[in-house]
Design an enzyme around this catalytic site. Structure first.
Site, PDB file in Angstrom:
ATOM      1  CD  GLU A  96      32.672  40.699  45.085  1.00  0.00           C
ATOM      2  OE1 GLU A  96      33.818  40.796  45.508  1.00  0.00           O
ATOM      3  OE2 GLU A  96      32.412  40.644  43.877  1.00  0.00           O
ATOM      4  CG  HIS A 119      32.557  39.529  39.741  1.00  0.00           C
ATOM      5  ND1 HIS A 119      32.418  40.818  39.310  1.00  0.00           N
ATOM      6  CD2 HIS A 119      33.397  39.565  40.802  1.00  0.00           C
ATOM      7  CE1 HIS A 119      33.162  41.615  40.077  1.00  0.00           C
ATOM      8  NE2 HIS A 119      33.765  40.872  40.992  1.00  0.00           N
TER       9      HIS A 119
HETATM   10  P1  PGA Z   1      37.762  45.211  44.293  1.00  0.00           P
HETATM   11  O1  PGA Z   1      36.989  44.014  43.586  1.00  0.00           O
HETATM   12  O2  PGA Z   1      38.476  44.628  45.485  1.00  0.00           O
HETATM   13  O3  PGA Z   1      38.667  45.735  43.261  1.00  0.00           O
HETATM   14  O4  PGA Z   1      36.722  46.195  44.739  1.00  0.00           O
HETATM   15  C1  PGA Z   1      36.452  42.963  44.300  1.00  0.00           C
HETATM   16  C2  PGA Z   1      35.743  42.069  43.327  1.00  0.00           C
HETATM   17  O5  PGA Z   1      35.146  42.614  42.381  1.00  0.00           O
HETATM   18  O6  PGA Z   1      35.768  40.849  43.453  1.00  0.00           O
END
Ligand code: PGA
Length: 224
Positions: free
Chosen positions: A147, A98
Site C-alpha cells: 500500500e 497499516h
Molecule cells: P483507500 O484505502 O482504498 O481508501 O485508498 C486503502 C487502505 O488504506 O487500506
C-alpha cells in the site's frame, strides 16, 4: 486454467455504526456465491465486530470478518487494548501495520512484529501492510498488502505494472507469500490489478464503504 485464489478485503477504517454495518453485510452477503477461490473479508471497527460476526454466522454469508488492529500484548493490565484472544471471538484476520497506524500512532516494525506473534498464537491471519518492496514482513506472515501511502485515500492508485513488480519482488524474497494491492482502488481500476500475475487480491478502503460499489468492484474482476 485453474482460477487463482483472490482476496477482496473491505477496510472500513473508522466508519459506520452498528446499523450501517449490518445494512452493508445484509446487502453484500446475499450477492456473494460460495466460491472457494473467493475470499471476501470485512474489517469493521472493534465496536461493530460482534454484531457483524453474528449476522454473518446467522445468515451463513461467505464473508470472513477481520479486525483493523489488535494488541501487541496478551490479556492483562493493558487498558484500552484489544487482545488477540478476545478479538478471535469475532475475527479470523487482522490488518496489522497499516500506514495510518504507523503515521498517526507511531507504530514501528517491531511493534507490528509483536502484534503478528499475538495473532498467530490464537489463529488469526495477520495481514501485514507494507509501504514499498523493502517493507519488513515479520516471520510467520503469509499475507501482505502493498500500500503506497501516497495512493491511500485518493483516486490515484499505483500503476498495475508497478504493483505487479513489487508483488513479484516480494514473492522472490519469500516464496510462500500472497500479495494484495491497496491504495485508491475503485471499480474503474480493480480489474487491472487483479489481472497481474502476482497480485492475489485487493485491500479497499473508501470505495468499500458503499455495499453496492464493493460488489461492483468484485464483479468487475468477474468473480462475484
Ligand atoms: P483507500 O484505502 O482504498 O481508501 O485508498 C486503502 C487502505 O488504506 O487500506
Amino acid at each position: 486454467m485453474e482460477q487463482k485464489e483472490l482476496w477482496f478485503i473491505a477496510n472500513w477504517k473508522s466508519n459506520k455504526n452498528v446499523s450501517e454495518a449490518l445494512e452493508w453485510i445484509n446487502t453484500v452477503g446475499p450477492r456473494l456465491h460460495n466460491n472457494p477461490n473467493l475470499k471476501v473479508v470485512v474489517c469493521p471497527q472493534f465496536t461493530e465486530l460482534a454484531e457483524v460476526k453474528k449476522a454473518v454466522l446467522i445468515n451463513n454469508y461467505p464473508i470472513i470478518v477481520g479486525s483493523q488492529d489488535l494488541s501487541p500484548f496478551p490479556e492483562g493490565s493493558y487498558t484500552g487494548e484489544e487482545n488477540a484472544k478476545e478479538v478471535k471471538q469475532f475475527a479470523d484476520l487482522s490488518i496489522l501495520g497499516h500506514s495510518e497506524r504507523r503515521k498517526n500512532f507511531n507504530e514501528t516494525d517491531q511493534l507490528v512484529a509483536e502484534k503478528v506473534k499475538q495473532a498467530i498464537k490464537v489463529g488469526i491471519i495477520p495481514l501485514v501492510c507494507i509501504q514499498n518492496q523493502n517493507g519488513l514482513v515479520p516471520e510467520g506472515v503469509k499475507l501482505v498488502a502493498y500500500e503506497p501511502p501516497d495512493a491511500i485515500g485518493t483516486e490515484h492508485p499505483d500503476s498495475p505494472d508497478n504493483a505487479q513488480a513489487v508483488a513479484k519482488h516480494l514473492k522472490e524474497m519469500r516464496g510462500d507469500l500472497k500479495v494484495l494491492y491497496g491504495g485508491g482502488v475503485s471499480g474503474e481500476t480493480a480489474a487491472a490489478f487483479i489481472k497481474q500475475e502476482d497480485i492475489d487480491g485487493l485491500l479497499i478502503g473508501h470505495h468499500s464503504l458503499d455495499a453496492i460499489e464493493f460488489i461492483q468492484i468484485i464483479d468487475s474482476c468477474s468473480v462475484v
